[in-house]
Design a protein around this motif. Sequence first.
Motif, PDB file in Angstrom:
ATOM      1  N   UNK A  50      31.054  26.457 -50.428  1.00  0.00           N
ATOM      2  CA  UNK A  50      32.417  26.522 -49.881  1.00  0.00           C
ATOM      3  C   UNK A  50      33.389  25.756 -50.770  1.00  0.00           C
ATOM      4  N   UNK A  51      32.999  24.569 -51.209  1.00  0.00           N
ATOM      5  CA  UNK A  51      33.875  23.774 -52.078  1.00  0.00           C
ATOM      6  C   UNK A  51      34.064  24.480 -53.421  1.00  0.00           C
ATOM      7  N   UNK A  74      46.771  27.628 -41.077  1.00  0.00           N
ATOM      8  CA  UNK A  74      45.340  27.296 -41.101  1.00  0.00           C
ATOM      9  C   UNK A  74      45.023  26.324 -42.229  1.00  0.00           C
ATOM     10  N   UNK A  75      45.969  25.468 -42.572  1.00  0.00           N
ATOM     11  CA  UNK A  75      45.724  24.523 -43.658  1.00  0.00           C
ATOM     12  C   UNK A  75      44.688  23.472 -43.273  1.00  0.00           C
ATOM     13  N   UNK A  76      44.427  23.314 -41.998  1.00  0.00           N
ATOM     14  CA  UNK A  76      43.440  22.342 -41.523  1.00  0.00           C
ATOM     15  C   UNK A  76      42.027  22.914 -41.541  1.00  0.00           C
ATOM     16  N   UNK A  77      41.877  24.239 -41.732  1.00  0.00           N
ATOM     17  CA  UNK A  77      40.578  24.881 -41.607  1.00  0.00           C
ATOM     18  C   UNK A  77      39.600  24.429 -42.694  1.00  0.00           C
ATOM     19  N   UNK A  78      40.040  24.356 -43.941  1.00  0.00           N
ATOM     20  CA  UNK A  78      39.149  23.945 -45.035  1.00  0.00           C
ATOM     21  C   UNK A  78      38.659  22.504 -44.868  1.00  0.00           C
ATOM     22  N   UNK A  79      39.540  21.518 -44.648  1.00  0.00           N
ATOM     23  CA  UNK A  79      39.033  20.155 -44.458  1.00  0.00           C
ATOM     24  C   UNK A  79      38.172  20.013 -43.198  1.00  0.00           C
ATOM     25  N   UNK A  80      38.515  20.744 -42.132  1.00  0.00           N
ATOM     26  CA  UNK A  80      37.725  20.675 -40.904  1.00  0.00           C
ATOM     27  C   UNK A  80      36.315  21.226 -41.133  1.00  0.00           C
ATOM     28  N   UNK A  81      36.209  22.288 -41.910  1.00  0.00           N
ATOM     29  CA  UNK A  81      34.904  22.857 -42.222  1.00  0.00           C
ATOM     30  C   UNK A  81      34.056  21.868 -43.008  1.00  0.00           C
TER      31      UNK A  81
END
Length: 95
Positions: free
Chosen positions: A40-41, A3-10
């Motif tokens: 979130x950041x 799920x490494x793409x979840x943070x940038x996608x959010x």
Amino acid sequence: MDASWLYPATIVVLLILAYMQWQTNAKKTMVIVLVVLGYIVYSHETGHSLTEFREQAVDDFDDAVGNSKYKERVVSPQMRPVESKAMVEGNGSIE
């Protein structure tokens, strides 16, 4: 599952939502979306969350009123409840 793409996608989705709100002159909603994005950041970068702050506040309030169930406290004889003779004899009822 990676799920490494979840943070940038959010972040991208929230930026798109904020831009759409700005385009439709919904400034208050845009500010709310940006505040959520900032939280979130912040929580991702620092590792702190609102849950930690809430738990700390609850512990502080418990300590302030003398009701700390998480910490061992020394109870002095003056702090013990008054026991009736019936309670001491063992039937546990106050009559």
